[in-house]
Design a protein around this motif. Structure first.
Motif, PDB file in Angstrom:
ATOM      1  N   LEU A  60     -32.461 -18.888  58.190  1.00 61.31           N
ATOM      2  CA  LEU A  60     -31.692 -18.575  56.982  1.00 61.31           C
ATOM      3  C   LEU A  60     -30.199 -18.759  57.208  1.00 61.31           C
ATOM      4  O   LEU A  60     -29.511 -19.415  56.408  1.00 61.31           O
ATOM      5  CB  LEU A  60     -31.993 -17.138  56.560  1.00 61.31           C
ATOM      6  CG  LEU A  60     -31.242 -16.631  55.325  1.00 61.31           C
ATOM      7  CD1 LEU A  60     -31.626 -17.436  54.090  1.00 61.31           C
ATOM      8  CD2 LEU A  60     -31.519 -15.151  55.114  1.00 61.31           C
ATOM      9  N   SER A  64     -27.622 -22.010  55.821  1.00 57.77           N
ATOM     10  CA  SER A  64     -26.447 -21.778  54.975  1.00 57.77           C
ATOM     11  C   SER A  64     -25.208 -22.471  55.539  1.00 57.77           C
ATOM     12  O   SER A  64     -24.324 -22.887  54.788  1.00 57.77           O
ATOM     13  CB  SER A  64     -26.192 -20.276  54.845  1.00 57.77           C
ATOM     14  OG  SER A  64     -25.846 -19.709  56.101  1.00 57.77           O
ATOM     15  N   ASP A  67     -25.833 -26.501  55.323  1.00 59.31           N
ATOM     16  CA  ASP A  67     -25.727 -26.976  53.941  1.00 59.31           C
ATOM     17  C   ASP A  67     -24.309 -27.414  53.605  1.00 59.31           C
ATOM     18  O   ASP A  67     -24.094 -28.349  52.822  1.00 59.31           O
ATOM     19  CB  ASP A  67     -26.169 -25.876  52.968  1.00 59.31           C
ATOM     20  CG  ASP A  67     -27.672 -25.883  52.749  1.00 59.31           C
ATOM     21  OD1 ASP A  67     -28.298 -26.930  53.028  1.00 59.31           O
ATOM     22  OD2 ASP A  67     -28.214 -24.860  52.316  1.00 59.31           O
ATOM     23  N   GLN A 166     -37.171 -21.833  51.758  1.00 60.85           N
ATOM     24  CA  GLN A 166     -36.004 -22.603  51.334  1.00 60.85           C
ATOM     25  C   GLN A 166     -36.353 -23.994  50.817  1.00 60.85           C
ATOM     26  O   GLN A 166     -35.483 -24.690  50.304  1.00 60.85           O
ATOM     27  CB  GLN A 166     -35.011 -22.721  52.503  1.00 60.85           C
ATOM     28  CG  GLN A 166     -34.447 -21.386  52.963  1.00 60.85           C
ATOM     29  CD  GLN A 166     -33.619 -20.706  51.906  1.00 60.85           C
ATOM     30  OE1 GLN A 166     -32.942 -21.370  51.113  1.00 60.85           O
ATOM     31  NE2 GLN A 166     -33.664 -19.370  51.870  1.00 60.85           N
TER      32      GLN A 166
END
Length: 247
Positions: A60, A64, A67, A166
């Motif tokens: 996770l 982030s 990205d 995701q």
């Protein structure tokens, strides 16, 4: 300071006695396999329960960040390197110290307080050979096995987070999972946990074997075992990681 040096000296002598009895016969193979099996059964659940969500957290948080740079394909490599090199070995060893280390200190401490160890020595039975060595060797075997289960759980957690939650592409994830991972990473993690198991076993058995002061002394030995074993293998982890992966 003098007391600290004396304690270190006693621990060094204890380690030497355990090491000598570990490489010379006779060996207590029955207790060795029994202790290794017990540690594995008791600790495998907590190891899986901890490393799986850690893999999810790394997936996770890593996603982030990647990205922002459009480098999502690097996420599997981050997960695999982090899990195999550090997360699984350290977490598995912490749980072994908390579970098996404290148990061994309590068992040997109770035997010392009840004079069972003294009784075995009176009967010309080597208490270190028959009570300490099997426990230390059991942790040296059990920790790498538990680390392997932790590796699988951590990588699975990262896959579930990245692909299942995701929505990342499963094929891309699997194709990049081993991009920056080599055999040395897996072997290094296994070797580190074997060293950690040895450290935990020696410290736990030392505090239990030389426990004094009744039930309160046993409780203090258990507490000292968890604290000192954790600090010791964290320090060893830095040294081993620098030696194997620092370059």
């Amino acid at each position: 300071m003098i007391d600290t040096l004396a304690a270190l000296g006693r621990f060094g002598v204890f380690v030497a006695r355990v090491a000598w009895r570990s490489v010379t016969p006779p060996w207590n193979a029955t207790d060795f396999f029994r202790h290794a099996w017990t540690v594995g059964i008791r600790c495998v659940g907590p190891v899986l329960a901890v490393t799986f969500p850690f893999g999810m957290v790394i997936g996770l948080q890593g996603l982030s960040i990647f990205d922002m740079f459009g480098a999502q394909r690097l996420l599997p490599s981050l997960i695999s390197v982090a899990i195999l090199r550090e997360i699984s070995p350290v977490l598995a060893s912490v749980l072994v110290a908390a579970q098996a280390g404290s148990s061994y200190a309590a068992e040997l401490g109770a035997m010392r307080i009840k004079e069972e160890l003294d009784a075995t020595e009176v009967m010309a039975v080597d208490s270190i050979r028959w009570h300490v060595v099997p426990r230390v060797l059991a942790l040296i075997l059990a920790c790498p096995i538990l680390n392997t289960f932790g590796d699988i759980a951590g990588l699975t957690g990262g896959f579930v987070m990245a692909v299942g939650i995701q929505g990342e592409n499963a094929g891309v994830f699997m194709a990049n999972l081993w991009t920056f991972v080599h055999v040395g990473d897996l072997v290094g993690g296994i070797f580190k946990t074997a060293v950690f198991g040895c450290i935990i076993g020696l410290i736990a058995c030392y505090h239990g074997f030389y426990a004094t002061g009744g039930a309160a002394g046993v409780g203090k030995g258990v507490n000292d075992t968890v604290v000192r074993a954790t600090l010791a293998f964290f320090a060893a982890n830095y040294i081993l990681t620098s030696a194997m992966f620092g370059a």
